[in-house]
Design an enzyme around this catalytic site. Structure first.
Site, PDB file in Angstrom:
ATOM      1  N   CYS A 125       9.112  86.693  62.180  1.00 20.59           N
ATOM      2  CA  CYS A 125       9.492  87.824  63.027  1.00 20.59           C
ATOM      3  C   CYS A 125       8.945  89.144  62.450  1.00 20.59           C
ATOM      4  CB  CYS A 125      11.001  87.847  63.215  1.00 20.59           C
ATOM      5  SG  CYS A 125      11.533  88.861  64.621  1.00 20.59           S
ATOM      6  N   HIS A 172      12.634  82.433  64.641  1.00 22.07           N
ATOM      7  CA  HIS A 172      13.696  82.239  63.656  1.00 22.07           C
ATOM      8  C   HIS A 172      14.139  80.778  63.754  1.00 22.07           C
ATOM      9  CE1 HIS A 172      14.225  86.385  62.477  1.00 22.07           C
ATOM     10  NE2 HIS A 172      14.271  86.756  63.749  1.00 22.07           N
TER      11      HIS A 172
END
Length: 493
Positions: A330, A436
């Site tokens: 991310c 994630h």
């Protein structure tokens, strides 16, 4: 109609989160449909629920313990701290506002309305709802604005359990003081005490049990023994303050994680804990591991600025040139590119800044946040893996690198069917993704670990040690609770 139970504490870190998870597993094992619930949580660790909305990772983990799919109604209000006493408010999974505490107080009635909506939904769809309070349930300076503790027990007609950590000392004073400071209407909701983390022979507590019951007319339901063997997930970045090294200290594989100043979703790293030694490194430190992870962060441009200040970007480049494995998740993935372009200053004051330059890519900020459960086919060398993850990011990434994942579902780099970047040629081993939870996919995780094991001449791993470990530990903790705490009266509808 559901039976509501609430676990509140005499302080933060008294054991509420894991006790709720354990109770949920006990009830799930009995065949009940169970929902965890926390009306308001403050955490930078979040997951994506079934409805493609955000909830705190603690409630996600509790849903695993409950053997149910996670829902936005398990955590209707999520506060994500952004610094300077400002938080982003997530309401039933969706971003609502970014405000300070005084502004938050002004919206209290709106939040209560949304909490009630979620309680009504759970009441209709579950047999039991096991609720978790926040911090101390009796911060007398905050009781008027507290929408995370016994006000919610009152709304739902819940039986409340008050838990206190004896390992901190002063457990009976904490229990007595908490109860005596509560308003009478909330005091009567406390149906029992639980003493957590006791070391030694519990018989020495019997006189204390009798005295506290005489003073409060509330029974001690039991004492949970301290166990160093239990391994259950940490909830928040506060847990990092005193944590430097964890995981398998006997493993030949060392994973370094850059300790970002605004680290988020650091639970991504937990999946390595059975098979590798994990070491957090600050910006000033050297990289000593075999694998380097740039984790999620609330503000990629801030982290990039700090990495430049402390020359961490140069250390990462040198590590990569020597064949070190670098993986960005991310915000960490965004820093691996050439430029982070924030003309609207949505990330803060820094604006546009050069990245580390490991990937030929640029990330542009200012778009709507992507919140979605994602999946697709991850291709690495000659292997293809079906992987699941979740996305929580702002930023659109234009990458000239080979994509890591062909999406079946998700936003990815720029909502074009692909996620991430990969460069494993010319001695490089660079991976970046918006997923994630990517390491929860054991085939991919094992692939990364086995590269190091093979190079060092060690036996390769093939099992999903992380998932198996969670199930083993949550079942063990549920058994410990059942053997030491009398919950039958609490369970009665």
């Amino acid at each position: 109609m559901a039976k509501f139970i609430m676990v509140v504490g005499t302080s933060s870190n008294s054991g509420k989160t894991v006790l709720v998870a354990g109770i949920c597993r006990i009830l799930a094992n009995k065949g009940y449909k169970v929902a965890p619930f926390k009306s308001q949580n403050m955490s930078l660790n979040s997951r994506v629920a079934n409805e493609d909305g955000e909830i705190a990772v603690a409630q996600y983990t509790q849903s695993l313990a409950s053997k149910v799919e996670p829902s936005i109604h398990f955590n209707p209000i999520l506060l994500k701290p952004m610094g300077n006493f400002v938080s982003q408010v997530i309401v039933q999974g969706a971003p609502y506002k970014t405000i300070n505490y005084n502004e938050y107080r002004e919206d209290k009635e709106y939040y209560l309305t949304k909490i009630k909506e979620s309680l009504e939904y759970l009441n209709k769809n579950y047999d039991f709802v096991v609720m978790e309070g926040a911090g101390s349930c009796c911060e007398i300076n905050l009781l008027g604005d507290d929408i995370a503790n016994l006000r919610i027990a009152e709304l739902s007609n819940a039986d409340a359990i008050l838990v206190s950590d004896i390992d901190r000392g002063g457990v009976f004073a904490s229990l007595y003081g908490t109860v005596e400071l509560l308003p009478q209407k909330w005091k009567k909701l406390i149906k029992g005490f639980v003493i957590n983390k006791f070391r030694g022979n519990a018989e020495v507590l019997i006189d204390g049990y009798k005295k506290i019951e005489e003073l409060t007319n509330i029974p001690v339901l039991g004492t949970i023994p301290y166990s160093e063997e239990l391994e259950l997930p940490e909830e928040d970045s506060q847990a990092l303050q005193n944590k430097k090294v964890f995981g398998n200290i006997n493993s030949p594989v060392e994973v370094n994680v850059v300790r970002f100043s605004k680290i988020s979703n650091f639970t991504d790293i937990d999946a390595f804990s059975k098979d590798a030694l994990i070491k957090f490194i600050d910006f000033k430190e050297d990289i000593t591991g075999d694998i380097l992870i740039l984790p999620g962060t609330r503000c990629s441009t801030v982290e990039m600025d700090l990495m430049k200040k402390y020359k961490m970007d140069k250390k990462i480049k040198d590590f990569a040139k020597k064949g070190g494995i670098v993986i960005g998740i991310c915000g960490g993935y965004q820093t691996m590119g050439k430029m982070l372009i924030d003309d609207t200053h949505s990330e803060g004051d820094i604006g546009t800044i050069e990245g580390i330059g490991l990937f030929d890519m640029e990330t542009y900020f200012g778009n709507k946040k992507a919140i979605v459960n994602s999946n697709g086919i991850l291709s690495i060398k000659d292997d293809d893996f079906l992987v699941n993850g979740y996305e929580l990011h702002e930023g659109i990434t234009h990458s000239n690198e080979k994509p890591l994942i062909k999406l079946n579902k998700g936003f990815g780099n720029k909502n074009d069917g692909y996620d991430g970047s990969i460069n494993i040629k010319d001695g490089n081993y660079l991976i970046g993704t918006y997923f994630h939870g990517i390491f929860d996919n054991y085939e991919f995780r094992n692939h990364i670990i086995n590269m190091v094991l093979a190079e060092k001449g060690h036996k390769l791993i093939t099992e999903d040690n992380y998932k198996d470990n969670f199930e083993k530990n949550i079942n063990k903790f549920a058994e410990i609770i059942e053997n030491n705490v009398n919950l039958e009266k609490i369970f009665k509808k």
